[in-house]
Scaffold this motif. Structure first.
Motif, PDB file in Angstrom:
ATOM      1  N   ASN A 184       0.824  -1.210   0.000  1.00 21.19           N
ATOM      2  CA  ASN A 184       0.000   0.000   0.000  1.00 21.19           C
ATOM      3  C   ASN A 184       0.853   1.252   0.000  1.00 21.19           C
ATOM      4  O   ASN A 184       0.624   2.180  -0.767  1.00 21.19           O
ATOM      5  CB  ASN A 184      -0.888   0.009   1.240  1.00 21.19           C
ATOM      6  N   GLN A 185       1.823   1.232   0.912  1.00 25.13           N
ATOM      7  CA  GLN A 185       2.727   2.376   1.028  1.00 25.13           C
ATOM      8  C   GLN A 185       3.440   2.608  -0.305  1.00 25.13           C
ATOM      9  O   GLN A 185       3.560   3.740  -0.767  1.00 25.13           O
ATOM     10  CB  GLN A 185       3.747   2.106   2.145  1.00 25.13           C
ATOM     11  N   HIS A 186       3.857   1.541  -0.930  1.00 21.36           N
ATOM     12  CA  HIS A 186       4.549   1.614  -2.224  1.00 21.36           C
ATOM     13  C   HIS A 186       3.679   2.308  -3.281  1.00 21.36           C
ATOM     14  O   HIS A 186       4.142   3.179  -4.015  1.00 21.36           O
ATOM     15  CB  HIS A 186       4.923   0.203  -2.689  1.00 21.36           C
ATOM     16  N   HIS A 238      -0.349   6.323  -9.519  1.00 16.30           N
ATOM     17  CA  HIS A 238      -1.003   7.600  -9.218  1.00 16.30           C
ATOM     18  C   HIS A 238      -2.400   7.284  -8.736  1.00 16.30           C
ATOM     19  O   HIS A 238      -3.256   6.888  -9.517  1.00 16.30           O
ATOM     20  CB  HIS A 238      -0.996   8.501 -10.444  1.00 16.30           C
ATOM     21  N   MET A 239      -2.590   7.419  -7.425  1.00 13.34           N
ATOM     22  CA  MET A 239      -3.830   6.988  -6.798  1.00 13.34           C
ATOM     23  C   MET A 239      -4.873   8.093  -6.800  1.00 13.34           C
ATOM     24  O   MET A 239      -4.588   9.236  -6.459  1.00 13.34           O
ATOM     25  CB  MET A 239      -3.566   6.574  -5.343  1.00 13.34           C
ATOM     26  N   CYS A 240      -6.102   7.694  -7.147  1.00  8.96           N
ATOM     27  CA  CYS A 240      -7.202   8.642  -7.054  1.00  8.96           C
ATOM     28  C   CYS A 240      -7.589   8.819  -5.590  1.00  8.96           C
ATOM     29  O   CYS A 240      -7.774   7.832  -4.882  1.00  8.96           O
ATOM     30  CB  CYS A 240      -8.403   8.131  -7.848  1.00  8.96           C
ATOM     31  N   PRO A 241      -7.692  10.066  -5.116  1.00  7.57           N
ATOM     32  CA  PRO A 241      -8.051  10.280  -3.713  1.00  7.57           C
ATOM     33  C   PRO A 241      -9.529   9.973  -3.430  1.00  7.57           C
ATOM     34  O   PRO A 241      -9.938   9.890  -2.284  1.00  7.57           O
ATOM     35  CB  PRO A 241      -7.756  11.769  -3.486  1.00  7.57           C
ATOM     36  N   GLU A 242     -10.316   9.765  -4.460  1.00  6.00           N
ATOM     37  CA  GLU A 242     -11.756   9.567  -4.282  1.00  6.00           C
ATOM     38  C   GLU A 242     -12.195   8.113  -4.390  1.00  6.00           C
ATOM     39  O   GLU A 242     -13.209   7.716  -3.845  1.00  6.00           O
ATOM     40  CB  GLU A 242     -12.527  10.379  -5.325  1.00  6.00           C
ATOM     41  N   CYS A 243     -11.491   7.329  -5.169  1.00  7.88           N
ATOM     42  CA  CYS A 243     -11.890   5.927  -5.341  1.00  7.88           C
ATOM     43  C   CYS A 243     -10.639   5.062  -5.303  1.00  7.88           C
ATOM     44  O   CYS A 243      -9.573   5.519  -4.914  1.00  7.88           O
ATOM     45  CB  CYS A 243     -12.664   5.741  -6.641  1.00  7.88           C
ATOM     46  N   THR A 244     -10.736   3.807  -5.721  1.00 11.98           N
ATOM     47  CA  THR A 244      -9.572   2.926  -5.646  1.00 11.98           C
ATOM     48  C   THR A 244      -8.726   2.972  -6.909  1.00 11.98           C
ATOM     49  O   THR A 244      -7.800   2.187  -7.066  1.00 11.98           O
ATOM     50  CB  THR A 244     -10.029   1.473  -5.410  1.00 11.98           C
ATOM     51  N   GLY A 245      -9.048   3.891  -7.802  1.00 13.38           N
ATOM     52  CA  GLY A 245      -8.326   3.982  -9.070  1.00 13.38           C
ATOM     53  C   GLY A 245      -6.825   4.172  -8.868  1.00 13.38           C
ATOM     54  O   GLY A 245      -6.397   4.952  -8.020  1.00 13.38           O
ATOM     55  N   ASP A 246      -6.056   3.441  -9.654  1.00 12.99           N
ATOM     56  CA  ASP A 246      -4.593   3.494  -9.576  1.00 12.99           C
ATOM     57  C   ASP A 246      -4.091   3.668 -11.014  1.00 12.99           C
ATOM     58  O   ASP A 246      -4.290   2.792 -11.850  1.00 12.99           O
ATOM     59  CB  ASP A 246      -4.095   2.188  -8.956  1.00 12.99           C
ATOM     60  N   PHE A 247      -3.466   4.806 -11.298  1.00 15.19           N
ATOM     61  CA  PHE A 247      -3.133   5.111 -12.695  1.00 15.19           C
ATOM     62  C   PHE A 247      -1.638   5.113 -12.941  1.00 15.19           C
ATOM     63  O   PHE A 247      -0.858   5.449 -12.053  1.00 15.19           O
ATOM     64  CB  PHE A 247      -3.753   6.456 -13.094  1.00 15.19           C
ATOM     65  N   LYS A 248      -1.288   4.750 -14.166  1.00 19.84           N
ATOM     66  CA  LYS A 248       0.134   4.655 -14.513  1.00 19.84           C
ATOM     67  C   LYS A 248       0.792   6.018 -14.613  1.00 19.84           C
ATOM     68  O   LYS A 248       1.962   6.179 -14.318  1.00 19.84           O
ATOM     69  CB  LYS A 248       0.281   3.935 -15.856  1.00 19.84           C
ATOM     70  N   THR A 249       0.035   6.994 -15.070  1.00 17.89           N
ATOM     71  CA  THR A 249       0.616   8.326 -15.242  1.00 17.89           C
ATOM     72  C   THR A 249      -0.252   9.369 -14.546  1.00 17.89           C
ATOM     73  O   THR A 249      -1.461   9.168 -14.350  1.00 17.89           O
ATOM     74  CB  THR A 249       0.708   8.715 -16.727  1.00 17.89           C
ATOM     75  N   LEU A 250       0.394  10.470 -14.215  1.00 23.03           N
ATOM     76  CA  LEU A 250      -0.314  11.584 -13.602  1.00 23.03           C
ATOM     77  C   LEU A 250      -1.379  12.108 -14.566  1.00 23.03           C
ATOM     78  O   LEU A 250      -2.474  12.503 -14.170  1.00 23.03           O
ATOM     79  CB  LEU A 250       0.695  12.691 -13.264  1.00 23.03           C
ATOM     80  N   GLU A 261      -7.045  13.129 -15.826  1.00 23.35           N
ATOM     81  CA  GLU A 261      -8.205  12.940 -16.714  1.00 23.35           C
ATOM     82  C   GLU A 261      -9.344  12.248 -15.978  1.00 23.35           C
ATOM     83  O   GLU A 261     -10.498  12.620 -16.103  1.00 23.35           O
ATOM     84  CB  GLU A 261      -7.798  12.085 -17.915  1.00 23.35           C
ATOM     85  N   HIS A 262      -8.993  11.209 -15.215  1.00 25.55           N
ATOM     86  CA  HIS A 262      -9.972  10.453 -14.440  1.00 25.55           C
ATOM     87  C   HIS A 262     -10.678  11.356 -13.437  1.00 25.55           C
ATOM     88  O   HIS A 262     -11.909  11.323 -13.301  1.00 25.55           O
ATOM     89  CB  HIS A 262      -9.252   9.295 -13.734  1.00 25.55           C
ATOM     90  N   LEU A 263      -9.916  12.185 -12.721  1.00 26.37           N
ATOM     91  CA  LEU A 263     -10.499  13.094 -11.730  1.00 26.37           C
ATOM     92  C   LEU A 263     -11.548  14.002 -12.366  1.00 26.37           C
ATOM     93  O   LEU A 263     -12.636  14.196 -11.832  1.00 26.37           O
ATOM     94  CB  LEU A 263      -9.406  13.968 -11.112  1.00 26.37           C
ATOM     95  N   VAL A 264     -11.203  14.550 -13.517  1.00 22.05           N
ATOM     96  CA  VAL A 264     -12.113  15.469 -14.197  1.00 22.05           C
ATOM     97  C   VAL A 264     -13.343  14.710 -14.708  1.00 22.05           C
ATOM     98  O   VAL A 264     -14.484  15.114 -14.463  1.00 22.05           O
ATOM     99  CB  VAL A 264     -11.394  16.177 -15.372  1.00 22.05           C
TER     100      VAL A 264
END
Ligand SMILES: [Zn+2]
Ligand SMILES: [Zn+2]
Ligand SMILES: [Zn+2]
Ligand SMILES: [Zn+2]
Ligand SMILES: [Zn+2]
Ligand SMILES: [Zn+2]
Length: 202
Positions: A18-20, A28-40, A45-48
């Motif tokens: 998790n820490q990793h 790049h973790m979404c602060p709202e859901c469990t989404g984990d993205f390869k790039t910022l 884009e996901h946030l928007v």
């Protein structure tokens, strides 16, 4: 044992994994859901798209229009190309690129967004041969309103706020901006008179 498939790396505990994901530049973790993205970029884009979230400060909004207002007011976003700018004046200057070129050069076929840009083109010698900054300076001196925008040494000076400029194009740009009450819109203003004079001489 916990394992990160993206990084192909084992971790001793789930907590360490998790820490990793929070520390690694590959996650790049979404602060709202469990989404984990390869790039910022993907995260932004996901946030928007998914959360009406701000890609700059990660605040979440109730609607797309609230988000748009926030981006415009807090982050100086250009609503046409979605770029961010440091200050409202940077944004305003940038938005000139989206404006239509409606000013035709007095001496050639080229079109410009503003009169100051057109005069800069004349000063820089990118118009007809024989037109350059010296010619513009001479014409500025010849115009009968010159005493209003040149001081006794022949330096350009704003008729309204007395600010100095190195070139006529700089003074014109100043008059086109909102930073001073001097304007090119008033037909009898000294700079408008100069522009009409210039038109007949180049
Ligand atoms: Zn990883
Ligand atoms: Zn999310
Ligand atoms: Zn924000
Ligand atoms: Zn733009
Ligand atoms: Zn030209
Ligand atoms: Zn001024």
């Amino acid at each position: 044992m916990a394992y990160c498939y993206r990084c192909e790396r084992p971790f001793r505990t789930l907590l360490a994994l998790n820490q990793h994901t929070y520390d690694s530049s590959k996650h790049h973790m979404c602060p709202e859901c469990t989404g984990d993205f390869k790039t910022l970029y993907e995260l932004r884009e996901h946030l928007v798209d998914e959360h009406d979230g701000c890609p700059e400060c990660y605040d979440i909004f109730d609607s797309e229009s609230d988000l748009q207002d926030h981006l415009f007011e807090e982050h100086n976003m250009c609503s046409i190309c979605n770029q961010f700018f440091k200050s409202p004046s940077n944004l305003k200057y940038h938005q000139l690129v989206h404006r239509e070129k409606t000013v035709k050069c007095f001496a050639c076929y080229r079109m410009f967004v503003t009169k100051s840009a057109m005069v800069l083109h004349l000063e820089e010698g990118t118009c007809k041969p024989g037109i350059d900054v010296d010619v513009i300076d001479d014409l500025a001196t010849d115009c009968y309103e010159s005493h209003k925008y040149l001081d006794n040494d022949g330096d350009y000076k704003c008729p309204t706020c007395a600010k100095y400029f190195r070139f006529m194009s700089g003074l014109l740009q100043h008059a086109e901006s909102d930073s001073c009450d001097e304007t090119l819109r008033w037909k009898h203003g000294p700079l408008a008179v100069f522009l009409r004079f210039l038109k007949t001489r180049v």
